[in-house]
Design a protein around this motif. Structure first.
Motif, PDB file in Angstrom:
ATOM      1  N   ALA A   1      -2.143  -0.858 -13.515  1.00 24.44           N
ATOM      2  CA  ALA A   1      -1.915  -0.324 -12.380  1.00 24.44           C
ATOM      3  C   ALA A   1      -2.457   1.046 -12.264  1.00 24.44           C
ATOM      4  CB  ALA A   1      -0.262  -0.225 -11.849  1.00 24.44           C
ATOM      5  N   CYS A   2      -3.017   1.637 -11.415  1.00 25.25           N
ATOM      6  CA  CYS A   2      -3.636   2.771 -11.099  1.00 25.25           C
ATOM      7  C   CYS A   2      -2.621   4.026 -11.382  1.00 25.25           C
ATOM      8  CB  CYS A   2      -4.167   3.246  -9.820  1.00 25.25           C
ATOM      9  SG  CYS A   2      -4.968   4.707  -9.271  1.00 25.25           S
ATOM     10  N   GLU A   3      -3.178   4.965 -12.078  1.00 29.39           N
ATOM     11  CA  GLU A   3      -2.536   6.149 -12.462  1.00 29.39           C
ATOM     12  C   GLU A   3      -1.753   7.024 -11.219  1.00 29.39           C
ATOM     13  OE1 GLU A   3      -3.887  10.187 -14.651  1.00 29.39           O
ATOM     14  OE2 GLU A   3      -4.052   8.552 -15.909  1.00 29.39           O
ATOM     15  N   ALA A   4      -2.617   6.974 -10.231  1.00 24.98           N
ATOM     16  CA  ALA A   4      -2.256   7.931  -9.259  1.00 24.98           C
ATOM     17  C   ALA A   4      -1.059   7.486  -8.469  1.00 24.98           C
ATOM     18  CB  ALA A   4      -3.478   7.857  -8.068  1.00 24.98           C
ATOM     19  N   ALA A   5      -0.041   8.447  -8.252  1.00 28.01           N
ATOM     20  CA  ALA A   5       1.301   8.248  -7.902  1.00 28.01           C
ATOM     21  C   ALA A   5       1.548   7.751  -6.557  1.00 28.01           C
ATOM     22  CB  ALA A   5       2.112   9.609  -8.060  1.00 28.01           C
ATOM     23  N   ASP A   6       0.439   7.955  -5.753  1.00 25.71           N
ATOM     24  CA  ASP A   6       0.306   7.420  -4.259  1.00 25.71           C
ATOM     25  C   ASP A   6      -0.282   6.208  -4.039  1.00 25.71           C
ATOM     26  OD1 ASP A   6      -2.044   8.711  -4.824  1.00 25.71           O
ATOM     27  OD2 ASP A   6      -2.140   9.458  -2.934  1.00 25.71           O
ATOM     28  N   CYS A   7      -0.826   5.626  -5.328  1.00 29.16           N
ATOM     29  CA  CYS A   7      -1.409   4.361  -5.179  1.00 29.16           C
ATOM     30  C   CYS A   7      -0.851   3.163  -6.138  1.00 29.16           C
ATOM     31  CB  CYS A   7      -2.837   4.802  -5.681  1.00 29.16           C
ATOM     32  SG  CYS A   7      -4.157   3.298  -6.022  1.00 29.16           S
ATOM     33  N   HIS A   8      -1.156   3.277  -7.259  1.00 30.66           N
ATOM     34  CA  HIS A   8      -0.375   2.368  -8.114  1.00 30.66           C
ATOM     35  C   HIS A   8      -1.033   0.793  -7.883  1.00 30.66           C
ATOM     36  CE1 HIS A   8       2.030   5.067 -10.206  1.00 30.66           C
ATOM     37  NE2 HIS A   8       3.019   5.306  -9.284  1.00 30.66           N
TER      38      HIS A   8
ATOM     39  N   ASP B   1       0.910  -1.257  -0.034  1.00 36.07           N
ATOM     40  CA  ASP B   1      -0.017   0.163   0.039  1.00 36.07           C
ATOM     41  C   ASP B   1       0.813   1.190   0.086  1.00 36.07           C
ATOM     42  OD1 ASP B   1      -1.576   2.135   0.665  1.00 36.07           O
ATOM     43  OD2 ASP B   1      -3.013   1.012   1.883  1.00 36.07           O
ATOM     44  N   LEU B   2       0.928   1.963  -0.987  1.00 40.87           N
ATOM     45  CA  LEU B   2       1.951   2.959  -1.260  1.00 40.87           C
ATOM     46  C   LEU B   2       1.728   4.273  -0.560  1.00 40.87           C
ATOM     47  CD1 LEU B   2       2.857   2.800  -5.050  1.00 40.87           C
ATOM     48  CD2 LEU B   2       3.922   1.799  -3.081  1.00 40.87           C
ATOM     49  N   GLU B   3       0.298   4.291  -0.348  1.00 42.17           N
ATOM     50  CA  GLU B   3      -0.166   5.461   0.499  1.00 42.17           C
ATOM     51  C   GLU B   3       0.223   5.260   2.133  1.00 42.17           C
ATOM     52  OE1 GLU B   3      -3.910   8.454   0.438  1.00 42.17           O
ATOM     53  OE2 GLU B   3      -4.188   6.108   0.216  1.00 42.17           O
ATOM     54  N   SER B   4      -0.118   4.289   2.562  1.00 45.15           N
ATOM     55  CA  SER B   4       0.221   3.886   4.071  1.00 45.15           C
ATOM     56  C   SER B   4       1.582   3.461   4.292  1.00 45.15           C
ATOM     57  CB  SER B   4      -0.897   2.863   4.589  1.00 45.15           C
ATOM     58  OG  SER B   4      -0.516   1.728   4.149  1.00 45.15           O
ATOM     59  N   GLY B   5       2.233   2.910   3.302  1.00 45.35           N
ATOM     60  CA  GLY B   5       3.411   2.498   3.296  1.00 45.35           C
ATOM     61  C   GLY B   5       3.474   0.811   3.855  1.00 45.35           C
ATOM     62  N   ALA B   6       2.230   0.376   4.187  1.00 45.43           N
ATOM     63  CA  ALA B   6       2.023  -0.959   4.758  1.00 45.43           C
ATOM     64  C   ALA B   6       2.430  -2.013   3.583  1.00 45.43           C
ATOM     65  CB  ALA B   6       0.792  -1.237   5.144  1.00 45.43           C
ATOM     66  N   ASP B   7       3.049  -3.070   3.991  1.00 41.15           N
ATOM     67  CA  ASP B   7       3.438  -4.082   3.022  1.00 41.15           C
ATOM     68  C   ASP B   7       2.879  -5.308   3.923  1.00 41.15           C
ATOM     69  OD1 ASP B   7       4.507  -5.888   1.490  1.00 41.15           O
ATOM     70  OD2 ASP B   7       6.606  -4.952   1.518  1.00 41.15           O
ATOM     71  N   ARG B   8       2.186  -6.079   2.914  1.00 39.16           N
ATOM     72  CA  ARG B   8       1.383  -7.481   3.426  1.00 39.16           C
ATOM     73  C   ARG B   8       2.620  -8.519   3.715  1.00 39.16           C
ATOM     74  NH1 ARG B   8      -2.984  -8.511   5.366  1.00 39.16           N
ATOM     75  NH2 ARG B   8      -3.372 -10.485   4.505  1.00 39.16           N
ATOM     76  N   LEU B   9       3.658  -8.522   2.868  1.00 40.95           N
ATOM     77  CA  LEU B   9       4.521  -9.387   2.940  1.00 40.95           C
ATOM     78  C   LEU B   9       5.531  -9.326   4.233  1.00 40.95           C
ATOM     79  CD1 LEU B   9       6.191  -9.345  -0.955  1.00 40.95           C
ATOM     80  CD2 LEU B   9       4.346 -10.523   0.170  1.00 40.95           C
ATOM     81  N   ASP B  10       5.244  -8.260   4.982  1.00 42.65           N
ATOM     82  CA  ASP B  10       6.006  -8.399   6.427  1.00 42.65           C
ATOM     83  C   ASP B  10       4.954  -8.919   7.393  1.00 42.65           C
ATOM     84  OD1 ASP B  10       7.892  -6.730   5.442  1.00 42.65           O
ATOM     85  OD2 ASP B  10       6.731  -4.884   5.639  1.00 42.65           O
ATOM     86  N   THR B  11       3.837  -9.209   6.969  1.00 38.20           N
ATOM     87  CA  THR B  11       3.187 -10.118   7.934  1.00 38.20           C
ATOM     88  C   THR B  11       3.119 -11.699   7.527  1.00 38.20           C
ATOM     89  OG1 THR B  11       0.837  -9.978   6.688  1.00 38.20           O
ATOM     90  CG2 THR B  11       1.617  -8.066   8.113  1.00 38.20           C
ATOM     91  N   PRO B  12       2.815 -12.570   8.559  1.00 36.39           N
ATOM     92  CA  PRO B  12       2.480 -14.134   8.203  1.00 36.39           C
ATOM     93  C   PRO B  12       1.420 -14.307   7.470  1.00 36.39           C
ATOM     94  CG  PRO B  12       3.209 -13.852  10.652  1.00 36.39           C
ATOM     95  CD  PRO B  12       3.014 -12.237   9.866  1.00 36.39           C
ATOM     96  N   GLU B  13       0.473 -13.454   7.599  1.00 34.05           N
ATOM     97  CA  GLU B  13      -0.811 -13.524   6.989  1.00 34.05           C
ATOM     98  C   GLU B  13      -0.704 -13.168   5.442  1.00 34.05           C
ATOM     99  OE1 GLU B  13      -1.522 -12.866  11.136  1.00 34.05           O
ATOM    100  OE2 GLU B  13      -0.713 -11.462   9.692  1.00 34.05           O
ATOM    101  N   GLY B  14       0.039 -12.016   5.093  1.00 40.28           N
ATOM    102  CA  GLY B  14       0.295 -11.873   3.809  1.00 40.28           C
ATOM    103  C   GLY B  14       1.041 -12.824   3.262  1.00 40.28           C
ATOM    104  N   ARG B  15       2.101 -13.213   3.761  1.00 41.27           N
ATOM    105  CA  ARG B  15       3.039 -14.379   3.081  1.00 41.27           C
ATOM    106  C   ARG B  15       2.122 -15.503   2.857  1.00 41.27           C
ATOM    107  NH1 ARG B  15       6.355 -12.056   6.646  1.00 41.27           N
ATOM    108  NH2 ARG B  15       6.276 -13.775   8.214  1.00 41.27           N
ATOM    109  N   ALA B  16       1.254 -16.068   3.930  1.00 42.26           N
ATOM    110  CA  ALA B  16       0.500 -17.248   3.747  1.00 42.26           C
ATOM    111  C   ALA B  16      -0.361 -17.080   2.447  1.00 42.26           C
ATOM    112  CB  ALA B  16      -0.209 -17.281   4.769  1.00 42.26           C
ATOM    113  N   GLU B  17      -1.114 -16.071   2.487  1.00 41.85           N
ATOM    114  CA  GLU B  17      -1.878 -15.807   1.176  1.00 41.85           C
ATOM    115  C   GLU B  17      -1.185 -16.169  -0.017  1.00 41.85           C
ATOM    116  OE1 GLU B  17      -3.479 -11.669   1.142  1.00 41.85           O
ATOM    117  OE2 GLU B  17      -4.589 -11.984   3.178  1.00 41.85           O
TER     118      GLU B  17
END
Length: 166
Positions: A127-134, A22-38
Motif C-alpha cells: 500500500a502506498c506510503e502517502a497518508a491520503d492515498c494508501h 479512494d481515501l483522498e476523495s472519500g469515494a467508495d466503490r462498494l457504495d455503487t452497484p457497479e463496484g459491488r458487481a466487479e
C-alpha cells in the motif's frame, strides 16, 4: 489513481478490493452497484467486505514498512471461516487451492493469498506510503523497495514536501 499494471494472478482481486476506497476523495466503490458487481458482492455483504478491505490494507502497509492507519480485525480472524481445499488437475498434475465451499469474498481472498504465498508474490503487494492515498499496488521494482503507488503523483508530492521542508 494508480497507473501501474495490475497485480499478478489472484492478487488482482486483493488489489481491486483494497482500491475500492479512494481515501483522498472519500469515494467508495462498494457504495455503487457497479463496484459491488466487479467483486461479485451483494449489498448485504458490503460491511464484511469493508472490514476485510481495511485489514488487507493494514497488511499491505506492513509489506511496505508502514504502520497500519488504524486498528483493524486481524486477517487471521477474518479468513478463518474461509477453508480452502487442494484441487489437482488430472491432465497435467497441477494443483491449486480453491474455496472449500461456496465462493465468498473471504474464501476467494484466502485462495488468492495462499496462491501468492506459494508463488512468492504476496509480499510484493503493498500500500502506498502517502497518508491520503494508501492505494494498493504490486511492487515490480527489482529490489522490491517501492514506496508509492505512483512515482509521478504520490512520490513526487513526497519529494516536494521534503524539498520544501529543507
Amino acid at each position: 489513481m494508480n497507473a501501474r499494471s495490475p497485480a499478478p494472478g489472484g492478487l488482482e482481486l486483493v488489489e481491486a478490493l483494497v482500491n475500492t476506497a479512494d481515501l483522498e476523495s472519500g469515494a467508495d466503490r462498494l457504495d455503487t452497484p457497479e463496484g459491488r458487481a466487479e467483486l461479485g458482492l451483494r449489498e448485504d455483504e458490503v460491511p464484511a467486505a469493508r472490514e476485510l478491505r481495511e485489514s488487507l490494507r493494514a497488511a499491505l502497509l506492513a509489506h511496505a514498512g508502514h504502520s497500519a492507519h488504524r486498528t483493524v480485525t486481524p486477517l487471521t480472524d477474518l479468513l478463518a471461516p474461509a477453508p480452502l481445499r487442494l484441487v489437482f488437475d488430472a491432465g497435467d498434475g497441477s494443483a491449486a487451492l480453491t474455496p472449500a465451499g461456496p465462493p465468498t469474498l473471504a474464501s476467494r481472498v484466502a485462495s488468492a493469498v495462499a496462491q501468492a504465498l506459494i508463488a512468492g508474490t504476496w509480499d510484493r503487494l503493498k500500500a502506498c506510503e502517502a497518508a491520503d492515498c494508501h492505494w494498493a499496488y504490486y511492487d515490480r521494482s527489482p529490489a522490491g523497495r517501492g514506496r508509492w503507488c505512483s512515482m509521478q503523483v504520490c512520490g513526487a508530492r513526497a519529494k516536494m514536501r521534503r524539498y520544501r521542508a529543507k
